[in-house]
Design a protein around this motif. Structure first.
Motif, PDB file in Angstrom:
ATOM      1  N   LYS A   1       9.695  -0.075   0.723  1.00  0.00           N
ATOM      2  CA  LYS A   1       9.338   0.103  -0.687  1.00  0.00           C
ATOM      3  C   LYS A   1      10.609   0.059  -1.535  1.00  0.00           C
ATOM      4  CE  LYS A   1       5.826   2.538  -3.251  1.00  0.00           C
ATOM      5  NZ  LYS A   1       5.656   1.322  -3.998  1.00  0.00           N
ATOM      6  N   GLN A   2      10.512  -0.572  -2.681  1.00  0.00           N
ATOM      7  CA  GLN A   2      11.631  -0.690  -3.635  1.00  0.00           C
ATOM      8  C   GLN A   2      12.743  -1.644  -3.165  1.00  0.00           C
ATOM      9  OE1 GLN A   2      11.912   0.826  -6.990  1.00  0.00           O
ATOM     10  NE2 GLN A   2       9.799   0.463  -6.367  1.00  0.00           N
ATOM     11  N   ALA A   3      12.399  -2.508  -2.198  1.00  0.00           N
ATOM     12  CA  ALA A   3      13.402  -3.504  -1.777  1.00  0.00           C
ATOM     13  C   ALA A   3      13.670  -4.474  -2.932  1.00  0.00           C
ATOM     14  CB  ALA A   3      12.894  -4.263  -0.558  1.00  0.00           C
ATOM     15  N   TYR A   4      14.836  -5.109  -2.878  1.00  0.00           N
ATOM     16  CA  TYR A   4      15.238  -6.091  -3.897  1.00  0.00           C
ATOM     17  C   TYR A   4      15.442  -7.419  -3.184  1.00  0.00           C
ATOM     18  CZ  TYR A   4      17.844  -7.803  -8.030  1.00  0.00           C
ATOM     19  OH  TYR A   4      18.270  -8.494  -9.140  1.00  0.00           O
ATOM     20  N   VAL A   5      14.936  -8.503  -3.767  1.00  0.00           N
ATOM     21  CA  VAL A   5      14.997  -9.813  -3.100  1.00  0.00           C
ATOM     22  C   VAL A   5      15.964 -10.741  -3.851  1.00  0.00           C
ATOM     23  CG1 VAL A   5      13.645 -11.893  -2.553  1.00  0.00           C
ATOM     24  CG2 VAL A   5      12.632  -9.622  -2.214  1.00  0.00           C
ATOM     25  N   ILE A   6      16.853 -11.371  -3.091  1.00  0.00           N
ATOM     26  CA  ILE A   6      17.784 -12.334  -3.707  1.00  0.00           C
ATOM     27  C   ILE A   6      17.561 -13.695  -3.047  1.00  0.00           C
ATOM     28  CG2 ILE A   6      20.227 -12.969  -3.941  1.00  0.00           C
ATOM     29  CD1 ILE A   6      20.902 -10.023  -4.191  1.00  0.00           C
ATOM     30  N   ASN A   7      17.231 -14.699  -3.854  1.00  0.00           N
ATOM     31  CA  ASN A   7      17.093 -16.050  -3.296  1.00  0.00           C
ATOM     32  C   ASN A   7      18.171 -16.952  -3.882  1.00  0.00           C
ATOM     33  OD1 ASN A   7      16.275 -18.317  -1.962  1.00  0.00           O
ATOM     34  ND2 ASN A   7      14.503 -18.730  -3.270  1.00  0.00           N
ATOM     35  N   VAL A   8      19.148 -17.295  -3.011  1.00  0.00           N
ATOM     36  CA  VAL A   8      20.227 -18.197  -3.435  1.00  0.00           C
ATOM     37  C   VAL A   8      20.172 -19.473  -2.585  1.00  0.00           C
ATOM     38  CG1 VAL A   8      21.930 -16.650  -4.493  1.00  0.00           C
ATOM     39  CG2 VAL A   8      21.736 -16.745  -2.001  1.00  0.00           C
ATOM     40  N   ALA A   9      19.027 -19.736  -1.940  1.00  0.00           N
ATOM     41  CA  ALA A   9      18.951 -20.889  -1.033  1.00  0.00           C
ATOM     42  C   ALA A   9      18.257 -22.061  -1.739  1.00  0.00           C
ATOM     43  CB  ALA A   9      18.260 -20.492   0.253  1.00  0.00           C
ATOM     44  N   ARG A  10      16.921 -22.060  -1.748  1.00  0.00           N
ATOM     45  CA  ARG A  10      16.170 -23.098  -2.443  1.00  0.00           C
ATOM     46  C   ARG A  10      14.898 -22.508  -3.045  1.00  0.00           C
ATOM     47  NH1 ARG A  10      20.183 -25.532  -2.472  1.00  0.00           N
ATOM     48  NH2 ARG A  10      20.676 -27.553  -1.571  1.00  0.00           N
ATOM     49  N   GLY A  11      14.464 -23.063  -4.177  1.00  0.00           N
ATOM     50  CA  GLY A  11      13.242 -22.589  -4.822  1.00  0.00           C
ATOM     51  C   GLY A  11      12.037 -22.706  -3.899  1.00  0.00           C
ATOM     52  N   GLY A  12      12.027 -23.724  -3.050  1.00  0.00           N
ATOM     53  CA  GLY A  12      10.896 -23.967  -2.154  1.00  0.00           C
ATOM     54  C   GLY A  12      10.676 -22.874  -1.115  1.00  0.00           C
ATOM     55  N   HIS A  13      11.637 -21.968  -0.949  1.00  0.00           N
ATOM     56  CA  HIS A  13      11.436 -20.850  -0.013  1.00  0.00           C
ATOM     57  C   HIS A  13      10.471 -19.808  -0.582  1.00  0.00           C
ATOM     58  CE1 HIS A  13      15.545 -22.021   1.675  1.00  0.00           C
ATOM     59  NE2 HIS A  13      14.714 -22.122   2.683  1.00  0.00           N
ATOM     60  N   LEU A  14      10.381 -19.771  -1.902  1.00  0.00           N
ATOM     61  CA  LEU A  14       9.668 -18.671  -2.567  1.00  0.00           C
ATOM     62  C   LEU A  14       8.289 -19.094  -3.056  1.00  0.00           C
ATOM     63  CD1 LEU A  14       9.857 -15.778  -3.852  1.00  0.00           C
ATOM     64  CD2 LEU A  14      10.799 -16.896  -5.882  1.00  0.00           C
ATOM     65  N   VAL A  15       7.301 -18.208  -2.809  1.00  0.00           N
ATOM     66  CA  VAL A  15       5.998 -18.378  -3.456  1.00  0.00           C
ATOM     67  C   VAL A  15       6.058 -17.525  -4.727  1.00  0.00           C
ATOM     68  CG1 VAL A  15       3.507 -18.129  -3.211  1.00  0.00           C
ATOM     69  CG2 VAL A  15       4.906 -18.722  -1.206  1.00  0.00           C
ATOM     70  N   ASP A  16       6.193 -18.175  -5.857  1.00  0.00           N
ATOM     71  CA  ASP A  16       6.483 -17.475  -7.112  1.00  0.00           C
ATOM     72  C   ASP A  16       5.443 -16.399  -7.438  1.00  0.00           C
ATOM     73  OD1 ASP A  16       8.431 -19.397  -7.141  1.00  0.00           O
ATOM     74  OD2 ASP A  16       7.888 -20.292  -9.076  1.00  0.00           O
ATOM     75  N   GLU A  17       4.142 -16.751  -7.293  1.00  0.00           N
ATOM     76  CA  GLU A  17       3.076 -15.789  -7.657  1.00  0.00           C
ATOM     77  C   GLU A  17       3.153 -14.552  -6.771  1.00  0.00           C
ATOM     78  OE1 GLU A  17       3.064 -19.251  -7.282  1.00  0.00           O
ATOM     79  OE2 GLU A  17       1.251 -19.178  -6.035  1.00  0.00           O
ATOM     80  N   ASP A  18       3.523 -14.744  -5.490  1.00  0.00           N
ATOM     81  CA  ASP A  18       3.581 -13.595  -4.571  1.00  0.00           C
ATOM     82  C   ASP A  18       4.708 -12.645  -4.968  1.00  0.00           C
ATOM     83  OD1 ASP A  18       1.594 -14.998  -3.366  1.00  0.00           O
ATOM     84  OD2 ASP A  18       2.562 -15.216  -1.404  1.00  0.00           O
ATOM     85  N   LEU A  19       5.828 -13.208  -5.386  1.00  0.00           N
ATOM     86  CA  LEU A  19       6.935 -12.354  -5.825  1.00  0.00           C
ATOM     87  C   LEU A  19       6.499 -11.543  -7.046  1.00  0.00           C
ATOM     88  CD1 LEU A  19      10.008 -11.591  -5.525  1.00  0.00           C
ATOM     89  CD2 LEU A  19      10.407 -13.228  -7.359  1.00  0.00           C
TER      90      LEU A  19
END
Ligand code: NDP
Ligand code: OXD
Length: 309
Positions: free
Chosen positions: A215-233
């Motif tokens: 709980k309360q984790a923080y996510v950093i994506n510095v790789a590629r946009g395609g790794h992330l499902v935007d709606e889920d974030l």
């Protein structure tokens, strides 16, 4: 034999000038100028237009101007027998490490919030976080992930990693594969994505993964946009499970004007600048590979087509 530079930003001239300065004996062309297509043996590319590589009958190698090669594999016109190389560079690695460290510290000490408060003349002290209370989980323990991990350890962070193959790195526990993924995630107060974008990793930052984070984790994506499902974030930040995110990369870049990430108070956006290939530092490896091609020697920093990185 000659080199062509193919990229759709305003950096062609700088790369061309620097290549020629370091190797005046080699012919270097921009793909936008008239050039002898049959002479081209090395194409140096960054997000090349689709089919741009089709016009070179004697092409022997495609070199990415960056660490990632996902955009090259996406281009089905790149012949399968042609080797693909990428950038492996200590400056790229230390720039990435500095960027991620800055993002983490800015999050810990609420610096973004204070900047917003300042613009409204609001005096509002907030609780802050400490390095000693945090475990940072790095997904992708390659060239960039490993350097980041070492620097975070030097800065007193507790660091864990995740990769496909086992690693022995002093002071860092590295988990591998799907079996160990959830244990890794359950320990990651800050999760950093430094994976290559492949079939296996596309959409990996999704509901299922976010649920496993503390709980309360923080996510950093510095790789590629395609790794992330935007709606889920957005869902996991808005329901309070995640405390926020730092995002440097997006499905579409520039991030479209209407995208909800722009105005989300818990999302810190940067315009794909975590680590930018440094011309002076990268040119020697491009030229070395060109000479190796010329002499029929094995190339450096080739990627594996099967794995996609
Ligand atoms: P590397 O190829 O050196 O490392 C990739 C790492 O990811 C390896 O540890 C690999 O495991 C691991 N990996 C790959 N697939 C999986 C999987 N399915 N499951 C678990 N682990 C996996 O890449 P770099 O460190 O050089 O670069 C990483 C990415 O960073 C680039 O591909 C690029 O997209 C991005 N990047 C972003 C920049 C920016 O400015 N935002 C700048 C530069 C790069 P193993 O070691 O076992 O093979
Ligand atoms: C890279 C990048 O892959 O800049 O090098 O994203």
């Amino acid at each position: 034999m000659a080199i062509v530079i193919i990229r759709q930003d305003n950096k062609i001239d700088s790369w061309k000038k620097a290549l020629i300065a370091k190797a005046p004996d080699i012919s270097v062309y921009s793909y936008l100028e008239e050039h002898p297509k049959e002479e081209i043996t090395l194409a140096c590319v960054w997000k090349q237009p689709v089919d741009a590589l089709k016009q070179y009958p004697n092409l022997k190698c495609v070199a990415s101007f960056g660490a990632g090669v996902d955009f090259i594999f996406k281009d089905k016109s790149v012949p399968e027998h042609i080797p693909i190389t990428r950038v492996v560079d200590p400056v790229l690695a230390s720039d990435m490490s500095e960027f991620v460290l800055a993002l983490i510290l800015s999050y810990f000490k609420n610096l973004n919030n204070y900047k917003i408060d300042q613009s409204k003349k609001v005096w509002q002290p907030r609780e802050y976080k400490r390095i000693s209370d945090t475990t940072v989980g790095i997904m992708g323990m390659g060239v960039l992930g490993e350097k980041l991990a070492e620097d975070l350890v030097k800065n007193r962070f507790n660091v864990i990693g995740w990769a496909t193959s086992p690693k022995i790195i002093p002071g860092i526990e590295v988990y591998t594969g799907d079996n160990e993924k959830n244990t890794f995630l359950s320990r990651s107060n800050i999760l950093i994505c430094l994976l290559p974008l492949t079939k296996e990793t596309t959409g990996i930052l999704n509901n299922k993964l976010f649920k496993e984070l503390p709980k309360q984790a923080y996510v950093i994506n510095v790789a590629r946009g395609g790794h992330l499902v935007d709606e889920d974030l957005l869902k996991y930040i808005n329901n309070g499970h995640l405390s926020g995110a730092g995002l440097d990369v997006f499905h579409e870049e520039p991030l479209p004007f209407e995208h909800p990430f722009w105005t989300h108070p818990k999302i810190h956006i940067t315009p794909h600048v975590a680590s930018v290939s440094d011309i002076e530092s990268v040119i020697p490896q491009l030229l070395e590979n060109y000479r190796r091609l010329t002499e029929g020697l094995p190339l450096k920093y080739t990627v594996n087509r099967e794995k996609g990185y």
